[in-house]
Scaffold this motif. Structure first.
Motif, PDB file in Angstrom:
ATOM      1  N   GLU A  19      30.388  10.649 -33.384  1.00 55.81           N
ATOM      2  CA  GLU A  19      31.614  11.433 -33.220  1.00 55.81           C
ATOM      3  C   GLU A  19      31.392  12.764 -32.500  1.00 55.81           C
ATOM      4  O   GLU A  19      32.202  13.197 -31.685  1.00 55.81           O
ATOM      5  CB  GLU A  19      32.206  11.711 -34.610  1.00 55.81           C
ATOM      6  N   GLN A  20      30.238  13.409 -32.780  1.00 55.95           N
ATOM      7  CA  GLN A  20      30.038  14.765 -32.239  1.00 55.95           C
ATOM      8  C   GLN A  20      29.992  14.810 -30.709  1.00 55.95           C
ATOM      9  O   GLN A  20      30.139  15.864 -30.117  1.00 55.95           O
ATOM     10  CB  GLN A  20      28.771  15.376 -32.835  1.00 55.95           C
TER      11      GLN A  20
ATOM     12  N   ILE B 140      41.107   1.650 -25.297  1.00 53.47           N
ATOM     13  CA  ILE B 140      41.608   1.955 -26.642  1.00 53.47           C
ATOM     14  C   ILE B 140      40.565   2.784 -27.370  1.00 53.47           C
ATOM     15  O   ILE B 140      39.384   2.394 -27.426  1.00 53.47           O
ATOM     16  CB  ILE B 140      41.849   0.646 -27.443  1.00 53.47           C
ATOM     17  N   CYS B 141      40.968   3.929 -27.910  1.00 53.93           N
ATOM     18  CA  CYS B 141      40.023   4.754 -28.679  1.00 53.93           C
ATOM     19  C   CYS B 141      40.053   4.314 -30.125  1.00 53.93           C
ATOM     20  O   CYS B 141      41.084   4.411 -30.786  1.00 53.93           O
ATOM     21  CB  CYS B 141      40.408   6.226 -28.595  1.00 53.93           C
ATOM     22  N   ASP B 142      38.924   3.811 -30.583  1.00 56.77           N
ATOM     23  CA  ASP B 142      38.856   3.412 -31.988  1.00 56.77           C
ATOM     24  C   ASP B 142      37.608   4.027 -32.609  1.00 56.77           C
ATOM     25  O   ASP B 142      36.804   4.679 -31.927  1.00 56.77           O
ATOM     26  CB  ASP B 142      38.867   1.879 -32.113  1.00 56.77           C
ATOM     27  N   LYS B 143      37.446   3.813 -33.894  1.00 63.60           N
ATOM     28  CA  LYS B 143      36.277   4.331 -34.608  1.00 63.60           C
ATOM     29  C   LYS B 143      36.074   3.484 -35.859  1.00 63.60           C
ATOM     30  O   LYS B 143      36.921   2.642 -36.187  1.00 63.60           O
ATOM     31  CB  LYS B 143      36.493   5.794 -34.970  1.00 63.60           C
TER      32      LYS B 143
ATOM     33  N   ASN C 128      31.597   7.824 -39.155  1.00 65.96           N
ATOM     34  CA  ASN C 128      32.634   8.107 -38.158  1.00 65.96           C
ATOM     35  C   ASN C 128      32.238   7.747 -36.730  1.00 65.96           C
ATOM     36  O   ASN C 128      32.683   8.395 -35.780  1.00 65.96           O
ATOM     37  CB  ASN C 128      33.011   9.590 -38.224  1.00 65.96           C
ATOM     38  N   TYR C 129      31.370   6.764 -36.582  1.00 63.74           N
ATOM     39  CA  TYR C 129      30.950   6.334 -35.237  1.00 63.74           C
ATOM     40  C   TYR C 129      32.188   5.941 -34.424  1.00 63.74           C
ATOM     41  O   TYR C 129      33.144   5.379 -34.950  1.00 63.74           O
ATOM     42  CB  TYR C 129      30.001   5.137 -35.358  1.00 63.74           C
ATOM     43  N   GLN C 130      32.167   6.255 -33.145  1.00 63.89           N
ATOM     44  CA  GLN C 130      33.326   5.998 -32.279  1.00 63.89           C
ATOM     45  C   GLN C 130      33.124   4.705 -31.487  1.00 63.89           C
ATOM     46  O   GLN C 130      31.991   4.379 -31.100  1.00 63.89           O
ATOM     47  CB  GLN C 130      33.506   7.159 -31.286  1.00 63.89           C
TER      48      GLN C 130
END
Ligand code: DP6
Length: 360
Positions: A325-326, A349-352, A206-208
């Motif tokens: 993610e944390q 843009i927020c992606d992951k 889940n790396y952002q």
């Protein structure tokens, strides 16, 4: 590897028309592909995070031509607007893949495509766009030949996507994909992307990736031109060797979860990519002053807070901010307070990390 495995001679079914649709994401390389041989063979192996939100959605309608002839027949729409300017790229793509899809000249195609990210964002849409189109075409092949297995399907789609745009072959699956032969990555090869086959530490789940849009304009130098400038580049062989070493290193990092080593490797890869551009002949610079401002801010923030924030770049001025993610709350606050000012019209843009393409 024998290319004949991607040829298709016998079709069990006949179809006259239909429609297929795929959504396929963009990806961001951690170890970069920069330099290629003939027929889209990379000079070095690369590995990328597949993205989740930045994607292309393509609907491909096809209808059998009334009279069979020897030309490709297609039209392209982006957001429902005809895009004749996309024709040369698609014509080139069709020419490259015709040997592997013998039905291409039998149909008229209507390609209807849209991106979830703004077209003018400076984000490369070729990876998501070419992979979505390749997947649609292999879906048609699957209708003609239902015996095509799931593995054959995905490998062929990645193989074809590569012929459209190299990095596109890494967009079909997730969450990490390797393209290019590497002795320590089983199954890796130059012809199509493979899902990274080893253990990945929870730190990287889940790396952002928050993409800061520094410059939304058209790039002055296309990736294709940039790749070609690696021919005769004074540092080419060292660079290709370094990428091989970096894949070995990232394999250990991905397993151990060593964030400090990850940051050092990924940032060095990004800056090396741009160093190759600056030291080619002719030389060019794709970073903008705000790209450097952002990088320096990230370095100071990391120094002060010890948070594992890092950046990478693709062939442009935009900055991909990467973090586990944390730490999302703290890092998004930092981005809003300090980095948004360097983005064109404040856009980001927020992606992951994502898990690849989906049939719709
Ligand atoms: C800097 O895949 O866009 O993003 O094969 O000519 O279409 P073509 O090039 P392209 O190059 C991408 C280069 C990069 C690094 C990477 O994604 O590995």
């Amino acid at each position: 590897m024998d290319l004949s495995r991607f040829s298709s001679n016998i079709y069990l079914n006949t179809i006259n028309k239909g429609s297929v649709s795929w959504s396929s994401p963009s990806n961001i390389a951690l170890v970069k592909y920069w330099g290629k041989k003939q027929t889209q063979i990379p000079e070095n192996p690369s590995i990328s995070f597949t993205l989740d939100n930045c994607k292309t959605i393509t609907v491909l309608d096809f209808v059998k031509k009334e009279t069979q002839d020897d030309v490709f027949s297609f039209e392209v729409f982006l957001d429902e607007i005809p895009k004749p300017e996309f024709h040369p790229k698609i014509e080139t793509f069709f020419n490259r893949i015709e040997a592997y899809l013998p039905f291409l000249k039998q149909f008229h195609f209507t390609i209807k495509t849209k991106n979830t990210f703004p077209h003018s964002s400076g984000i490369a849409s070729s990876a998501s766009g070419m992979s979505a189109l390749a997947l649609c075409l292999v879906s048609i092949e699957k209708q003609l030949n239902p015996n095509l297995s799931e593995t054959e399907f995905i490998q062929k789609a990645s193989f074809l996507a590569r012929l459209g745009s190299g990095s596109a072959c890494r967009s079909l699956e997730g969450d990490l994909v390797v393209w290019g032969t590497h002795p320590e990555i089983e199954g890796s090869n130059d012809l199509f992307g493979v899902k990274y086959p080893y253990k990945v530490h929870d730190n990287f789940k889940n790396y952002q990736d928050t993409i800061l849009l520094v410059d939304k304009g058209e790039k002055q130098v296309s990736s294709t031109v940039g790749h070609n400038l690696m021919y005769g580049h004074p540092f080419a062989s060292q660079r290709f060797g370094q990428a091989v070493d970096n894949i070995s290193k990232i394999k250990l990092i991905l397993e151990s979860g060593d964030l400090e080593a990850f940051i050092a490797l990924v940032e060095s890869e990004a800056l090396t990519l741009h160093a190759m551009m600056m030291t080619s002949m002719p030389y060019f610079i794709l970073m903008k002053p705000n790209t450097l401002q952002i990088i320096n801010r990230i370095w100071s923030f990391r120094e002060e807070t010890k948070l594992p924030i890092s950046f990478t770049l693709d062939a442009g001025a935009n900055v991909h901010v990467l973090y586990p993610e944390q730490y999302t709350d703290d890092i998004l606050k930092f981005i809003q307070d300090e980095l948004v000012a360097y983005c064109q019209n404040g856009h980001y843009i927020c992606d992951k990390i994502g898990f690849g393409a989906k049939q719709l």
